[in-house]
Design a protein around this motif. Structure first.
Motif, PDB file in Angstrom:
ATOM      1  N   VAL A  78      -1.863  12.342  -3.345  1.00  0.00           N
ATOM      2  CA  VAL A  78      -2.338  10.999  -3.197  1.00  0.00           C
ATOM      3  C   VAL A  78      -2.766  10.130  -4.376  1.00  0.00           C
ATOM      4  CG1 VAL A  78      -4.244   9.783  -1.692  1.00  0.00           C
ATOM      5  CG2 VAL A  78      -3.372  11.897  -0.866  1.00  0.00           C
ATOM      6  N   LEU A  79      -3.408  10.678  -5.180  1.00  0.00           N
ATOM      7  CA  LEU A  79      -3.763   9.869  -6.453  1.00  0.00           C
ATOM      8  C   LEU A  79      -2.601   9.392  -7.264  1.00  0.00           C
ATOM      9  CD1 LEU A  79      -6.758  11.821  -7.949  1.00  0.00           C
ATOM     10  CD2 LEU A  79      -6.816   9.502  -6.738  1.00  0.00           C
ATOM     11  N   TYR A  80      -1.560  10.288  -7.391  1.00  0.00           N
ATOM     12  CA  TYR A  80      -0.303  10.013  -7.830  1.00  0.00           C
ATOM     13  C   TYR A  80       0.373   8.962  -7.313  1.00  0.00           C
ATOM     14  CZ  TYR A  80      -0.316  13.617 -11.525  1.00  0.00           C
ATOM     15  OH  TYR A  80      -0.508  14.692 -12.333  1.00  0.00           O
ATOM     16  N   ALA A  81       0.452   9.097  -5.799  1.00  0.00           N
ATOM     17  CA  ALA A  81       1.034   8.045  -5.201  1.00  0.00           C
ATOM     18  C   ALA A  81       0.503   6.652  -5.416  1.00  0.00           C
ATOM     19  CB  ALA A  81       1.087   8.464  -3.657  1.00  0.00           C
ATOM     20  N   ILE A  82      -0.762   6.712  -5.384  1.00  0.00           N
ATOM     21  CA  ILE A  82      -1.524   5.353  -5.328  1.00  0.00           C
ATOM     22  C   ILE A  82      -1.233   4.683  -6.831  1.00  0.00           C
ATOM     23  CG2 ILE A  82      -3.783   4.357  -5.735  1.00  0.00           C
ATOM     24  CD1 ILE A  82      -4.633   6.272  -3.451  1.00  0.00           C
ATOM     25  N   GLU A  83      -1.096   5.611  -8.017  1.00  0.00           N
ATOM     26  CA  GLU A  83      -1.015   5.140  -9.115  1.00  0.00           C
ATOM     27  C   GLU A  83       0.411   4.661  -9.411  1.00  0.00           C
ATOM     28  OE1 GLU A  83      -2.811   5.452 -13.032  1.00  0.00           O
ATOM     29  OE2 GLU A  83      -3.560   5.397 -11.027  1.00  0.00           O
ATOM     30  N   ARG A  84       1.384   5.505  -8.864  1.00  0.00           N
ATOM     31  CA  ARG A  84       2.747   4.939  -9.020  1.00  0.00           C
ATOM     32  C   ARG A  84       3.002   3.606  -8.541  1.00  0.00           C
ATOM     33  NH1 ARG A  84       4.934  10.150  -7.918  1.00  0.00           N
ATOM     34  NH2 ARG A  84       5.105   9.738  -5.665  1.00  0.00           N
ATOM     35  N   LYS A  85       2.378   3.783  -7.237  1.00  0.00           N
ATOM     36  CA  LYS A  85       2.428   2.188  -6.448  1.00  0.00           C
ATOM     37  C   LYS A  85       1.871   1.070  -7.352  1.00  0.00           C
ATOM     38  CE  LYS A  85       3.748  -0.243  -2.878  1.00  0.00           C
ATOM     39  NZ  LYS A  85       4.956  -0.394  -2.613  1.00  0.00           N
ATOM     40  N   HIS A  86       0.781   1.239  -7.777  1.00  0.00           N
ATOM     41  CA  HIS A  86       0.178   0.393  -8.736  1.00  0.00           C
ATOM     42  C   HIS A  86       1.013  -0.065  -9.767  1.00  0.00           C
ATOM     43  CE1 HIS A  86      -4.208   0.814  -7.620  1.00  0.00           C
ATOM     44  NE2 HIS A  86      -3.638   0.103  -6.740  1.00  0.00           N
ATOM     45  N   ALA A  87       1.747   0.951 -10.494  1.00  0.00           N
ATOM     46  CA  ALA A  87       2.520   0.836 -11.693  1.00  0.00           C
ATOM     47  C   ALA A  87       3.685  -0.238 -11.361  1.00  0.00           C
ATOM     48  CB  ALA A  87       2.890   2.044 -12.221  1.00  0.00           C
ATOM     49  N   GLU A  88       4.196   0.379 -10.072  1.00  0.00           N
ATOM     50  CA  GLU A  88       5.673  -0.484  -9.537  1.00  0.00           C
ATOM     51  C   GLU A  88       5.092  -1.815  -9.315  1.00  0.00           C
ATOM     52  OE1 GLU A  88       7.685   2.688  -6.778  1.00  0.00           O
ATOM     53  OE2 GLU A  88       7.410   0.863  -5.802  1.00  0.00           O
ATOM     54  N   GLU A  89       3.817  -2.108  -8.793  1.00  0.00           N
ATOM     55  CA  GLU A  89       3.280  -3.477  -8.405  1.00  0.00           C
ATOM     56  C   GLU A  89       3.240  -4.335  -9.690  1.00  0.00           C
ATOM     57  OE1 GLU A  89       2.648  -5.332  -5.333  1.00  0.00           O
ATOM     58  OE2 GLU A  89       4.066  -3.673  -4.687  1.00  0.00           O
ATOM     59  N   LYS A  94       2.782  19.513   5.826  1.00  0.00           N
ATOM     60  CA  LYS A  94       1.667  19.766   6.373  1.00  0.00           C
ATOM     61  C   LYS A  94       1.545  21.321   6.167  1.00  0.00           C
ATOM     62  CE  LYS A  94       2.060  16.708  10.020  1.00  0.00           C
ATOM     63  NZ  LYS A  94       2.019  16.645  11.470  1.00  0.00           N
ATOM     64  N   GLY A  95       0.085  21.795   6.241  1.00  0.00           N
ATOM     65  CA  GLY A  95      -0.339  23.026   5.907  1.00  0.00           C
ATOM     66  C   GLY A  95       0.238  23.777   4.596  1.00  0.00           C
ATOM     67  N   SER A  96       1.324  23.375   4.100  1.00  0.00           N
ATOM     68  CA  SER A  96       1.450  24.005   2.593  1.00  0.00           C
ATOM     69  C   SER A  96       0.673  23.418   1.656  1.00  0.00           C
ATOM     70  CB  SER A  96       3.042  23.701   2.626  1.00  0.00           C
ATOM     71  OG  SER A  96       3.301  22.322   1.935  1.00  0.00           O
ATOM     72  N   ALA A  97       0.277  22.401   1.830  1.00  0.00           N
ATOM     73  CA  ALA A  97      -0.624  21.573   0.312  1.00  0.00           C
ATOM     74  C   ALA A  97      -2.074  22.236   0.456  1.00  0.00           C
ATOM     75  CB  ALA A  97      -0.745  20.127   0.668  1.00  0.00           C
ATOM     76  N   ASP A  98      -2.379  22.527  -0.968  1.00  0.00           N
ATOM     77  CA  ASP A  98      -3.736  23.068  -0.998  1.00  0.00           C
ATOM     78  C   ASP A  98      -4.580  21.896  -1.389  1.00  0.00           C
ATOM     79  OD1 ASP A  98      -3.515  22.499  -3.660  1.00  0.00           O
ATOM     80  OD2 ASP A  98      -2.305  24.007  -3.982  1.00  0.00           O
ATOM     81  N   ILE A  99      -5.656  22.012  -1.582  1.00  0.00           N
ATOM     82  CA  ILE A  99      -6.550  20.903  -1.503  1.00  0.00           C
ATOM     83  C   ILE A  99      -6.283  19.985  -3.038  1.00  0.00           C
ATOM     84  CG2 ILE A  99      -8.968  20.264  -2.288  1.00  0.00           C
ATOM     85  CD1 ILE A  99      -9.862  22.757  -0.824  1.00  0.00           C
ATOM     86  N   ASN A 100      -6.045  20.877  -3.893  1.00  0.00           N
ATOM     87  CA  ASN A 100      -5.726  20.019  -5.126  1.00  0.00           C
ATOM     88  C   ASN A 100      -4.413  19.430  -5.192  1.00  0.00           C
ATOM     89  OD1 ASN A 100      -8.063  20.630  -6.387  1.00  0.00           O
ATOM     90  ND2 ASN A 100      -7.320  22.618  -7.407  1.00  0.00           N
ATOM     91  N   GLY A 101      -3.290  20.155  -4.668  1.00  0.00           N
ATOM     92  CA  GLY A 101      -2.109  19.467  -4.342  1.00  0.00           C
ATOM     93  C   GLY A 101      -2.051  18.275  -3.703  1.00  0.00           C
ATOM     94  N   LEU A 102      -2.788  18.248  -2.663  1.00  0.00           N
ATOM     95  CA  LEU A 102      -2.982  16.791  -1.708  1.00  0.00           C
ATOM     96  C   LEU A 102      -3.559  15.917  -2.407  1.00  0.00           C
ATOM     97  CD1 LEU A 102      -3.033  15.747   1.199  1.00  0.00           C
ATOM     98  CD2 LEU A 102      -5.208  16.477   1.466  1.00  0.00           C
ATOM     99  N   ILE A 103      -4.747  16.267  -3.149  1.00  0.00           N
ATOM    100  CA  ILE A 103      -5.571  15.026  -3.899  1.00  0.00           C
ATOM    101  C   ILE A 103      -4.620  14.468  -4.861  1.00  0.00           C
ATOM    102  CG2 ILE A 103      -7.370  14.596  -5.400  1.00  0.00           C
ATOM    103  CD1 ILE A 103      -8.932  16.668  -3.608  1.00  0.00           C
ATOM    104  N   ARG A 104      -3.886  15.352  -5.704  1.00  0.00           N
ATOM    105  CA  ARG A 104      -3.223  14.807  -6.722  1.00  0.00           C
ATOM    106  C   ARG A 104      -1.983  14.085  -6.238  1.00  0.00           C
ATOM    107  NH1 ARG A 104      -2.344  19.668  -9.530  1.00  0.00           N
ATOM    108  NH2 ARG A 104      -0.579  20.062  -8.151  1.00  0.00           N
ATOM    109  N   ILE A 110       0.920  -1.265  -0.108  1.00  0.00           N
ATOM    110  CA  ILE A 110      -0.031   0.023  -0.021  1.00  0.00           C
ATOM    111  C   ILE A 110       0.910   1.232   0.182  1.00  0.00           C
ATOM    112  CG2 ILE A 110      -1.819   1.224   1.154  1.00  0.00           C
ATOM    113  CD1 ILE A 110      -2.446  -1.724   2.566  1.00  0.00           C
ATOM    114  N   PRO A 111       0.535   2.220  -0.901  1.00  0.00           N
ATOM    115  CA  PRO A 111       1.272   3.289  -1.104  1.00  0.00           C
ATOM    116  C   PRO A 111       1.242   4.272   0.107  1.00  0.00           C
ATOM    117  CG  PRO A 111      -0.427   3.504  -2.530  1.00  0.00           C
ATOM    118  CD  PRO A 111      -0.416   2.224  -1.951  1.00  0.00           C
ATOM    119  N   ILE A 112       2.596   4.775   0.813  1.00  0.00           N
ATOM    120  CA  ILE A 112       2.543   5.637   1.768  1.00  0.00           C
ATOM    121  C   ILE A 112       2.794   6.974   1.790  1.00  0.00           C
ATOM    122  CG2 ILE A 112       3.574   5.937   4.316  1.00  0.00           C
ATOM    123  CD1 ILE A 112       4.358   3.011   4.076  1.00  0.00           C
TER     124      ILE A 112
END
Ligand SMILES: Nc1ncnc2c1ncn2[C@@H]1O[C@H](COP(=O)(O)OP(=O)(O)O)[C@@H](O)[C@H]1O
Ligand SMILES: [Mg+2]
Length: 420
Positions: free
Chosen positions: A121-132, A109-119, A81-83
Motif C-alpha cells: 500500500v505504501l509503495y503504491a501511494i509513493e509511486r502514484k505521488h512520484a508519478e503525479e 487475497k490471503g497470500s499477503a502477510d501483514i508487512n507485505g500488505l503494508i509495504r 488516487i492509487p488503486i
C-alpha cells in the motif's frame, strides 16, 4: 497524508476479508491507516465523491460490478488516487490487466502477510505521488516551452519588423544623400558660373581693345614686309593665329557674361536650326558628315531669343562635328513629347531637340567636367572650353534642360527639353 495518517478506502463485499484487512493494516508501525469500508462499487464511488483518500484497496468482484470494469469505474472517478487491486489466487491474469487499466499494484487475497500488505500500500501511494509529481513537472515544462516559444516568436517578429524599418530608413537616407550630393553639385556649378561670369566680362572688355590693336598691327606688318622672306611671313602667321585664338576666347567670355539681355519672341524653332545647319554645311561636307533631319510636323512656337538659341545649336553641332573627324551620320530630331506627371492630373508637354553624332563619345574621365568653363579636350585645336557653359547658361534662361550622354553603340547624343 495528515499527521502520518493515511486515509484508505477499502471496497470489499466479503465482510470477513474486509475485517481481516482492516486488522492487518491497523498493525502498521511507521504509519497509521485510517480505513473506510464500502461493500458495493456504488457506495465506494459515493465515498470517493465526498471524502479525500490517499489510496484505494479494490476487490474486483462486487455485487454491482465485476472484473476490469470495476477498475475502470473507480479510476475514472479518482484518477489521482492509487488503486491496489485485491484478487483471488487464480486471477493473476486479470490483475496484470488491471494494472494496465490504471491500478498501481495488486495483492493476492490471503497470500499477503501483514508487512507485505503494508509495504504494497505504501509503495503504491509513493509511486502514484512520484508519478503525479513527474506529470506536474512535465506539464509545467511544456507550459514553459510553449510560453518561451511564443516569446521567441514575438521577439522574432519584432526583430523582423525592426530590420524592415531599418532597411526603409537606410533607403530614405540613401535617397536623401544622393539628393544632397546633386544639390551640392548644382550649387558648386552655380558658384563657379557666377565667379567666371563676373570675371569674364571685366577681363574680356579690358583685353578686347589691345587685341584689336595687335590684330591691326599684324595686318599692317603683313602688308609691309617682304613677301619673299618666308620666315617673317611664317612668324607673322603664328602671331595672327595666336591673336585670333585670344580674340575667340574673349568673344566667348563676353557671350558667356552677357546673356542677361534677352530678346524673347514667340517663334518656330526649325528655321533657327536650319540656319545653324546652313552655316556649318561647308564644314560638314568637308568632313564627310551626312546630315539626317527628322523634324515633326505642326510643332508649336517657343518663346525664345533667336540669336542665343542659334548660338546654342552652333556650339552643339560644332562639338558633334569636332568629334566626327572620320565622318559619319549626324541626326537632328525635333519632336513633341507628352509625359505623365507623377502625383498630378496634368500632363507634362515638352519640345525635344536631339542631336545624335557618331563621333568619339565622351570618356568617363571627363564626363563630369564638360560643362565646366574652360574645360576642353581640344586645346591644341583651338578649343576654348566655353561652348557648353554658354549653352547651358542660355538654356537655363529659357527654362530648358540639357543632357549629354553617350550612345549605346558609338558617339554622343544631346537632348534638350523646352517646356511647353
Ligand atoms: N558631341 C561630343 N562628342 C564628344 N565629346 C564632346 C561632345 N560635345 C562636347 N564634348 C566634350 O566636351 C568638351 C567641352 O566642350 P565645349 O564646352 O564645347 O568646349 P570645346 O568645344 O571648346 O572643347 C569638349 O572638349 C569635348 O571633350
Ligand atoms: Mg565646343
Amino acid at each position: 497524508m495528515k499527521d502520518n495518517t493515511l486515509a484508505v478506502l477499502l471496497v470489499e463485499d466479503n465482510p470477513e476479508v474486509a475485517s481481516l484487512m482492516c486488522a492487518m493494516l491497523k498493525k502498521a508501525k511507521s504509519v497509521r491507516f485510517d480505513v473506510t469500508t464500502a461493500d458495493t462499487l456504488e457506495s465506494g464511488l459515493n465515498l470517493l465523491r465526498t471524502q479525500d483518500f490517499d489510496g484505494i484497496l479494490l476487490d474486483l468482484t462486487l455485487p454491482d460490478s465485476n472484473g476490469l470494469e470495476t477498475v475502470r469505474s473507480v479510476h475514472a472517478q479518482a484518477a489521482n488516487i492509487p488503486i491496489i487491486v485485491l484478487t483471488g489466487v487464480d486471477d493473476e491474469h486479470i490483475a496484470t490487466n488491471a494494472v494496465r487499466e490504471g491500478a498501481q499494484d495488486y495483492i493476492v487475497k490471503g497470500s499477503a502477510d501483514i508487512n507485505g500488505l503494508i509495504r504494497s500500500v505504501l509503495y503504491a501511494i509513493e509511486r502514484k505521488h512520484a508519478e503525479e509529481e513527474l506529470r506536474r513537472a512535465r506539464d509545467e515544462l511544456e507550459l514553459r516551452v510553449i510560453e518561451r516559444t511564443e516569446e521567441l516568436q514575438r521577439i522574432n517578429e519584432f526583430l523582423a519588423k525592426e530590420v524592415e524599418e531599418r532597411k526603409e530608413t537606410e533607403n530614405q537616407l540613401r535617397i536623401a544623400n544622393s539628393r544632397l550630393k546633386e544639390t551640392q553639385a548644382q550649387l558648386i556649378q552655380a558658384a563657379k558660373m557666377e565667379v567666371v561670369g563676373g570675371l569674364a566680362s571685366g577681363v574680356a572688355h579690358e583685353v578686347k581693345n589691345p587685341l584689336a590693336i595687335i590684330l591691326q598691327g599684324v595686318e599692317y606688318l603683313e602688308r609691309k614686309t617682304d613677301k619673299d622672306d618666308k620666315s617673317v611671313a611664317t612668324t607673322i602667321g603664328f602671331i595672327r593665329n595666336a591673336v585670333e585664338r585670344a580674340d575667340n576666347i574673349v568673344r566667348g567670355l563676353m557671350d558667356f557674361s552677357s546673356i542677361s539681355q534677352l530678346n524673347m519672341e514667340n517663334q518656330q524653332i526649325v528655321p533657327i536650326i536650319e540656319k545653324a545647319l546652313m552655316l556649318l554645311k561647308h564644314q560638314f561636307d568637308k568632313q564627310h558628315i551626312k546630315l539626317v533631319k527628322k523634324f515633326a510636323d505642326n510643332l508649336p512656337e517657343l518663346l525664345i531669343d533667336r540669336n542665343k538659341i542659334e548660338q546654342v545649336f552652333l556650339n552643339l553641332l560644332m562639338n558633334a562635328a569636332d568629334a566626327m573627324e572620320q565622318g559619319g551620320i549626324l541626326t537632328v530630331s525635333i519632336y513633341r513629347q507628352t509625359r505623365e506627371q507623377a502625383n498630378s492630373e496634368r500632363k507634362n508637354e515638352v519640345l525635344i531637340v536631339q542631336i545624335i553624332d557618331q563621333g568619339t563619345g565622351i570618356s568617363d574621365k571627363v564626363k563630369d567636367s564638360i560643362f565646366d568653363p574652360f574645360f576642353t579636350t581640344k586645346r591644341t585645336k583651338g578649343g576654348t572650353g566655353l561652348g557648353l557653359p554658354i549653352v547651358r547658361n542660355i538654356l537655363e534662361t529659357h527654362k530648358a534642360v540639357i543632357e549629354i550622354k553617350n550612345n549605346p553603340d558609338r558617339g554622343a547624343q544631346v537632348l534638350i527639353r523646352f517646356a511647353l
